[in-house]
Design an enzyme around this catalytic site. Structure first.
Site, PDB file in Angstrom:
ATOM      1  N   HIS A   1       0.843  -1.192   0.000  1.00  0.00           N
ATOM      2  CA  HIS A   1       0.000   0.000   0.000  1.00  0.00           C
ATOM      3  C   HIS A   1       0.882   1.248   0.000  1.00  0.00           C
ATOM      4  O   HIS A   1       2.065   1.199   0.332  1.00  0.00           O
ATOM      5  CB  HIS A   1      -0.914   0.003   1.222  1.00  0.00           C
TER       6      HIS A   1
ATOM      7  N   GLU B   1       1.005   4.009   1.925  1.00  0.00           N
ATOM      8  CA  GLU B   1       1.582   4.412   3.205  1.00  0.00           C
ATOM      9  C   GLU B   1       2.740   3.496   3.583  1.00  0.00           C
ATOM     10  O   GLU B   1       3.781   3.950   4.062  1.00  0.00           O
ATOM     11  CB  GLU B   1       0.510   4.386   4.310  1.00  0.00           C
TER      12      GLU B   1
ATOM     13  N   CYS C   1      -5.875   1.930   5.581  1.00  0.00           N
ATOM     14  CA  CYS C   1      -6.664   0.715   5.829  1.00  0.00           C
ATOM     15  C   CYS C   1      -6.479   0.265   7.272  1.00  0.00           C
ATOM     16  O   CYS C   1      -5.433   0.446   7.883  1.00  0.00           O
ATOM     17  CB  CYS C   1      -6.252  -0.395   4.863  1.00  0.00           C
TER      18      CYS C   1
ATOM     19  N   CYS D   1      -2.252  -0.492   7.319  1.00  0.00           N
ATOM     20  CA  CYS D   1      -1.570   0.807   7.344  1.00  0.00           C
ATOM     21  C   CYS D   1      -1.806   1.556   8.648  1.00  0.00           C
ATOM     22  O   CYS D   1      -0.911   2.249   9.138  1.00  0.00           O
ATOM     23  CB  CYS D   1      -1.980   1.627   6.133  1.00  0.00           C
TER      24      CYS D   1
END
Length: 174
Positions: free
Chosen positions: A61, A63, A98, A108
């Site tokens: 992801h 982040e 998330c 995250c």
């Protein structure tokens, strides 16, 4: 670290535009949102790191990529990145972080919480462009977890449609 002279300090909309420009680099897939993230030292107005969905190997992801790249640049393990983040670190992400991962990675929200090593270290504020649609996970409760830990959680309005269009590129349209 990169100086950000083209973005005025605290210009949240322009930092969100920068995050969106990274989201656009993510490959469109039906199984992911295309998200961009920018890690910023708000005290010096410097970009510390950037990331986008699937930038690094694995089902990564945005982040996660930004934090991993910063830890790598500082030669510290990813789980110790909070020890080397400046005191006024903030995160801009096009979609809220998330709270649940279906693919086995650490969510995250947990990664952001993991940056808090003491009162002066870690991500202090998360600026987000849109809430996570219920496409893959219903009911993201990450906001309350971050706020309970003392992390400021702020919506940056103005780019919602562009962010959603980018995020869902590659998805089946009904």
């Amino acid at each position: 670290m990169e100086a950000s002279p083209e973005i005025a300090p605290l210009d949240h909309l322009e930092y969100m535009r920068l995050a969106l420009s990274f989201a656009e680099k993510s490959p469109p897939k039906p199984t992911n949102f295309r998200v961009g993230a920018v890690l910023v030292d708000e005290g010096t107005n410097q970009v510390l790191s950037t990331g986008f969905t699937l930038e690094l190997p694995g089902n990564t992801h945005a982040e996660q990529c930004a934090l991993r790249k910063y830890s790598s640049a500082k030669n510290v393990p990813e789980e110790a990145v909070g020890n080397v983040l400046p005191a006024q670190t903030v995160l801009y992400t096009t979609m809220e972080p998330c709270q649940t991962r279906s693919a086995g990675n650490i969510p995250c929200v947990e990664r952001i919480l993991g940056t808090i090593s003491d009162e002066d270290q870690g991500v202090k504020t998360v600026y987000f462009g849109v809430k996570e649609p219920d496409t893959f996970v219903v009911g993201n409760a990450g906001q309350s977890k971050l706020e309970q830990a003392g992390i400021v959680y702020m919506h940056v309005p103005g780019l919602e449609q562009e962010i959603l269009n980018t995020a869902t590129a590659g998805h089946q349209k009904s």
